[in-house]
Design an enzyme around this catalytic site. Structure first.
Site, PDB file in Angstrom:
ATOM      1  N   MET A  33       0.836  -1.206   0.000  1.00 28.96           N
ATOM      2  CA  MET A  33       0.000   0.000   0.000  1.00 28.96           C
ATOM      3  C   MET A  33       0.873   1.259   0.000  1.00 28.96           C
ATOM      4  O   MET A  33       0.389   2.356   0.282  1.00 28.96           O
ATOM      5  CB  MET A  33      -0.928   0.002   1.217  1.00 28.96           C
ATOM      6  CG  MET A  33      -1.893  -1.181   1.203  1.00 28.96           C
ATOM      7  SD  MET A  33      -3.380  -0.909   2.168  1.00 28.96           S
ATOM      8  CE  MET A  33      -2.677  -0.705   3.780  1.00 28.96           C
TER       9      MET A  33
ATOM     10  N   LEU B 146       6.705   3.186   1.414  1.00 30.94           N
ATOM     11  CA  LEU B 146       7.567   2.006   1.547  1.00 30.94           C
ATOM     12  C   LEU B 146       8.722   2.242   2.513  1.00 30.94           C
ATOM     13  O   LEU B 146       9.258   3.344   2.610  1.00 30.94           O
ATOM     14  CB  LEU B 146       8.110   1.624   0.165  1.00 30.94           C
ATOM     15  CG  LEU B 146       7.041   1.352  -0.905  1.00 30.94           C
ATOM     16  CD1 LEU B 146       7.704   1.017  -2.246  1.00 30.94           C
ATOM     17  CD2 LEU B 146       6.110   0.214  -0.485  1.00 30.94           C
TER      18      LEU B 146
ATOM     19  N   GLY C 138      11.094  -2.788   5.464  1.00 34.07           N
ATOM     20  CA  GLY C 138      10.348  -4.049   5.508  1.00 34.07           C
ATOM     21  C   GLY C 138       9.866  -4.425   4.113  1.00 34.07           C
ATOM     22  O   GLY C 138      10.039  -5.568   3.657  1.00 34.07           O
ATOM     23  N   HIS C 139       9.288  -3.438   3.412  1.00 36.71           N
ATOM     24  CA  HIS C 139       8.880  -3.668   2.025  1.00 36.71           C
ATOM     25  C   HIS C 139      10.101  -3.980   1.158  1.00 36.71           C
ATOM     26  O   HIS C 139      10.067  -4.836   0.290  1.00 36.71           O
ATOM     27  CB  HIS C 139       8.197  -2.426   1.445  1.00 36.71           C
ATOM     28  CG  HIS C 139       6.942  -2.003   2.152  1.00 36.71           C
ATOM     29  ND1 HIS C 139       6.863  -0.845   2.889  1.00 36.71           N
ATOM     30  CD2 HIS C 139       5.716  -2.571   2.231  1.00 36.71           C
ATOM     31  CE1 HIS C 139       5.641  -0.710   3.376  1.00 36.71           C
ATOM     32  NE2 HIS C 139       4.924  -1.747   2.999  1.00 36.71           N
TER      33      HIS C 139
ATOM     34  N   GLY D 147       4.817 -10.345   3.971  1.00 39.22           N
ATOM     35  CA  GLY D 147       5.567 -10.251   5.222  1.00 39.22           C
ATOM     36  C   GLY D 147       4.883 -11.000   6.355  1.00 39.22           C
ATOM     37  O   GLY D 147       3.654 -11.010   6.440  1.00 39.22           O
TER      38      GLY D 147
ATOM     39  N   LYS E 283       4.975  -9.937   9.217  1.00 38.09           N
ATOM     40  CA  LYS E 283       4.427  -8.866  10.061  1.00 38.09           C
ATOM     41  C   LYS E 283       2.899  -8.946  10.098  1.00 38.09           C
ATOM     42  O   LYS E 283       2.271  -8.713  11.111  1.00 38.09           O
ATOM     43  CB  LYS E 283       4.906  -7.527   9.489  1.00 38.09           C
ATOM     44  CG  LYS E 283       4.084  -6.312   9.839  1.00 38.09           C
ATOM     45  CD  LYS E 283       4.516  -5.728  11.140  1.00 38.09           C
ATOM     46  CE  LYS E 283       3.923  -4.388  11.481  1.00 38.09           C
ATOM     47  NZ  LYS E 283       2.622  -4.082  10.972  1.00 38.09           N
TER      48      LYS E 283
ATOM     49  N   SER F 139       6.547  -0.145  10.071  1.00 38.64           N
ATOM     50  CA  SER F 139       5.180  -0.076   9.545  1.00 38.64           C
ATOM     51  C   SER F 139       4.955   1.321   8.995  1.00 38.64           C
ATOM     52  O   SER F 139       5.446   2.302   9.573  1.00 38.64           O
ATOM     53  CB  SER F 139       4.176  -0.342  10.678  1.00 38.64           C
ATOM     54  OG  SER F 139       2.883   0.074  10.277  1.00 38.64           O
TER      55      SER F 139
HETATM   56  P1  AMP Z   1       1.515  -2.910   3.459  1.00 44.31           P
HETATM   57  O1  AMP Z   1       2.054  -1.872   2.558  1.00 44.31           O
HETATM   58  O2  AMP Z   1       1.500  -2.516   4.906  1.00 44.31           O
HETATM   59  O3  AMP Z   1       0.197  -3.459   2.983  1.00 44.31           O
HETATM   60  O4  AMP Z   1       2.539  -4.130   3.406  1.00 44.31           O
HETATM   61  C1  AMP Z   1       2.872  -4.736   2.176  1.00 44.31           C
HETATM   62  C2  AMP Z   1       3.640  -5.986   2.461  1.00 44.31           C
HETATM   63  O5  AMP Z   1       4.816  -5.681   3.197  1.00 44.31           O
HETATM   64  C3  AMP Z   1       2.844  -7.012   3.307  1.00 44.31           C
HETATM   65  O6  AMP Z   1       3.094  -8.309   2.831  1.00 44.31           O
HETATM   66  C4  AMP Z   1       3.423  -6.803   4.682  1.00 44.31           C
HETATM   67  O7  AMP Z   1       3.321  -7.943   5.512  1.00 44.31           O
HETATM   68  C5  AMP Z   1       4.871  -6.483   4.354  1.00 44.31           C
HETATM   69  N1  AMP Z   1       5.485  -5.751   5.464  1.00 44.31           N
HETATM   70  C6  AMP Z   1       5.032  -4.618   6.052  1.00 44.31           C
HETATM   71  N2  AMP Z   1       5.836  -4.272   7.089  1.00 44.31           N
HETATM   72  C7  AMP Z   1       6.817  -5.210   7.143  1.00 44.31           C
HETATM   73  C8  AMP Z   1       7.939  -5.417   7.994  1.00 44.31           C
HETATM   74  N3  AMP Z   1       8.235  -4.595   8.998  1.00 44.31           N
HETATM   75  N4  AMP Z   1       8.722  -6.490   7.763  1.00 44.31           N
HETATM   76  C9  AMP Z   1       8.445  -7.352   6.740  1.00 44.31           C
HETATM   77  N5  AMP Z   1       7.398  -7.211   5.903  1.00 44.31           N
HETATM   78  C10 AMP Z   1       6.588  -6.149   6.098  1.00 44.31           C
END
Ligand code: AMP
Length: 285
Positions: free
Chosen positions: A30, A33, A36-37, A148, A150, A186
């Site tokens: 989303m 970035l 983690g991303h 992730g 997470k 996050s």
């Molecule tokens: P999001 O943008 O929050 O929807 O996350 C996109 C992807 O990145 C999802 O698969 C999350 O689980 C992963 N993700 C987000 N934060 C982390 C993190 N700190 N470590 C590893 N993966 C992450």
């Protein structure tokens, strides 16, 4: 790196890559970035020829009182991080591109696995996630897709969806990337004021507290949760949404810790809801 906003250009790019026998990875995000991303994108690039990262803040997975409108955005920074990570295509569709009729008439849903944890606190959230991820899978036709740990409930639900619906896609799980003090990275951490950010380390600390009790031989879940609640009550800014211990395979609540479990929590620090989890296998004891 190509930035693509429309579905037909993405499909063309993927078709050409497949004609050239290149493997395709998808990293759905989303945006806003962070490292983690980036860990997902770097792993994807190691394992596949072409990496497609998508940035789409999916309205279907937000509840009415959630942070859809103020979800953080930074396209310029995201482009830089994707370029640095050797992403081949950044797919940034508009809402209209993904949902030309507003709300779709067809959804992909999950059952049972969304009864606890975030599924209980955010009704409809995983229906939105499954729907958008299915669409992204159909648009990108990836060999592998990266998620992730997470968001462990999301990961387990996507793994199950891929299995149940026979998507020919391998789901690759990546470990949670954390700040030095243990807080999981996050996009929502950007909402925290400096004092809230300091307080937020209570989230991983709470999970580690539960792990240390398990390692000391406490396996009764009610007692573990009770100890967790009194640990958290020391911190005035933190407000618990949930703290649960569930079975890894079916995400059902447990009475007693056994085999592989997930200790998961969602905590409000001020107005910001943070989630985190630890997967623990009793065999490691
Ligand atoms: P999001 O943008 O929050 O929807 O996350 C996109 C992807 O990145 C999802 O698969 C999350 O689980 C992963 N993700 C987000 N934060 C982390 C993190 N700190 N470590 C590893 N993966 C992450």
């Amino acid at each position: 790196m190509q930035i693509i906003q429309d579905i037909s250009s993405l499909r063309k790019f993927v078709a050409i890559s497949k004609q050239q026998n290149k493997t395709v990875a998808l990293v759905p995000t989303m945006g806003y970035l962070h490292k983690g991303h980036q860990a997902l994108m770097l792993k994807a690039k190691q394992e596949c020829d072409i990496v497609v990262t998508s940035i789409f803040v999916n309205p279907l997975q937000f509840g009415v009182n959630e942070d859809l409108d103020k979800y953080p955005r930074n396209l310029e920074g995201d482009i830089a991080l994707c370029e640095e990570s050797n992403v081949d295509v950044l797919f940034t569709p508009t809402c209209n591109e993904m949902y030309p009729n507003g709300q779709p008439l067809t959804y992909v849903n999950t059952t049972k696995l969304d009864s606890n944890l975030c599924g209980a606190s955010r009704p409809g959230h995983f229906k939105g996630v499954c729907t958008v991820v299915s669409k992204l899978f159909n648009l990108t036709l990836p060999d592998k897709a990266y998620f992730g740990r997470k968001d462990i409930q999301q990961l387990r639900i996507i793994e199950t969806m891929v299995n149940d619906l026979n998507f020919p896609i391998e789901i690759i799980a990546c470990d949670t990337v954390r700040c030095e003090d243990g807080l999981a990275l996050s996009s929502r951490n950007s909402y925290l004021s400096p004092p809230e950010r300091e307080t937020a380390i209570i989230v991983p600390q709470l999970l580690n507290h539960i792990v240390s009790l398990i390692q000391a031989g406490q396996l009764d879940v009610k007692s573990l949760i009770q100890s967790g609640l009194s640990f958290l009550s020391e911190c005035k800014i933190a407000k618990l949404d949930y703290l649960e211990i569930v079975d890894y395979s079916n995400l059902e609540l447990l009475d007693c810790v056994k085999d592989k479990i997930i200790i998961a929590t969602a905590i409000y620090i001020g107005k910001t809801r943070l989630i985190d989890n630890i997967v623990y296998d009793l065999k490691d004891l």
